[in-house]
Write an enzyme that holds these catalytic residues in place. Structure first.
Site, PDB file in Angstrom:
ATOM      1  N   GLU A  95     -13.019 -73.022  27.249  1.00 38.52           N
ATOM      2  CA  GLU A  95     -13.447 -74.254  27.912  1.00 38.52           C
ATOM      3  C   GLU A  95     -13.155 -75.454  27.020  1.00 38.52           C
ATOM      4  O   GLU A  95     -12.652 -76.487  27.474  1.00 38.52           O
ATOM      5  CB  GLU A  95     -14.946 -74.214  28.207  1.00 38.52           C
ATOM      6  CG  GLU A  95     -15.345 -73.498  29.463  1.00 38.52           C
ATOM      7  CD  GLU A  95     -16.844 -73.643  29.728  1.00 38.52           C
ATOM      8  OE1 GLU A  95     -17.499 -74.508  29.099  1.00 38.52           O
ATOM      9  OE2 GLU A  95     -17.366 -72.886  30.548  1.00 38.52           O
ATOM     10  N   LEU A  96     -13.492 -75.321  25.746  1.00 40.04           N
ATOM     11  CA  LEU A  96     -13.326 -76.433  24.804  1.00 40.04           C
ATOM     12  C   LEU A  96     -11.858 -76.826  24.670  1.00 40.04           C
ATOM     13  O   LEU A  96     -11.531 -78.016  24.593  1.00 40.04           O
ATOM     14  CB  LEU A  96     -13.906 -76.051  23.446  1.00 40.04           C
ATOM     15  CG  LEU A  96     -14.070 -77.190  22.440  1.00 40.04           C
ATOM     16  CD1 LEU A  96     -15.088 -78.212  22.947  1.00 40.04           C
ATOM     17  CD2 LEU A  96     -14.499 -76.650  21.083  1.00 40.04           C
TER      18      LEU A  96
END
Length: 197
Positions: A95-96
């Site tokens: 996600e990051l």
């Protein structure tokens, strides 16, 4: 984190932002879902800030889902909550990576919160972050480039201006923002969060 099967680890280009959410929350569920993140989510929501938080049932797949990719791409801000077990989650790290990709391509504002972790541990990958990457190096021997991408992304986000909440109790603090794209200015919402932990 979708009820449908998650099948992607290399999300789309985030080239054409269409804002659906003010804020996307990136966090390790087992660390903060039922404590800090829950209170932050409700504080934002109660102050009229449309916030995306994944469903607990969606944390099952191996890769981040198209639902989450879409939510990141359609958010104006991403709040990243670094916690003690954050880096053990390949889901959080993927996600990051996409959050930073959108930061560079669409101007997504990324705002880190260091929740009971030292920011230098995140930047330098020490403590539990070092242990997490030792594990990842073993698990991803055939794709070490992925691990290095996670490392670089963590360093980049940890170097952004944010909030260090380590060892702070019973504090009254200000959170966050809504961006009005058509007006080209920021509206700052004072969201008061009382930490009782």
């Amino acid at each position: 984190m979708s009820t449908q099967e998650a099948s992607t680890s290399s999300p789309s280009s985030c080239s054409t932002p269409r804002w659906t959410y003010d804020v996307f929350l990136n966090f390790r569920g087992e660390d903060t879902r039922k404590s800090f993140t829950d209170h932050l989510y409700n504080a934002l929501k109660n102050n009229g800030i449309l916030t995306f938080r994944d469903d607990e049932k969606l944390e099952k797949g191996k890769f981040i889902s198209q639902e989450l990719v879409k939510a990141i791409e359609e958010s104006r801000f991403a709040i990243v909550i670094f916690s003690i077990n954050y880096a053990f989650s390949t889901w959080c790290l993927d996600e990051l990576v996409h959050i930073v990709r959108c930061k560079k391509k669409t101007g997504l504002e990324v705002l880190p919160i260091f929740y009971h972790v030292d920011p230098s541990d995140v930047r330098k990958q020490m403590g539990t972050f070092a242990k997490a990457f030792d594990k990842h190096k073993e698990s991803f021997k055939e794709s070490i480039e992925k691990v290095e991408t996670w490392r670089a992304t963590l360093r980049e986000v940890a170097n952004l201006s944010g909030w260090d909440l380590q060892n702070r109790y019973n504090f009254l603090d200000k959170f966050i923002f809504s961006y009005i794209n058509s007006q080209s200015y920021f509206i700052y919402h004072e969201v008061y969060y009382i930490n009782s932990y």
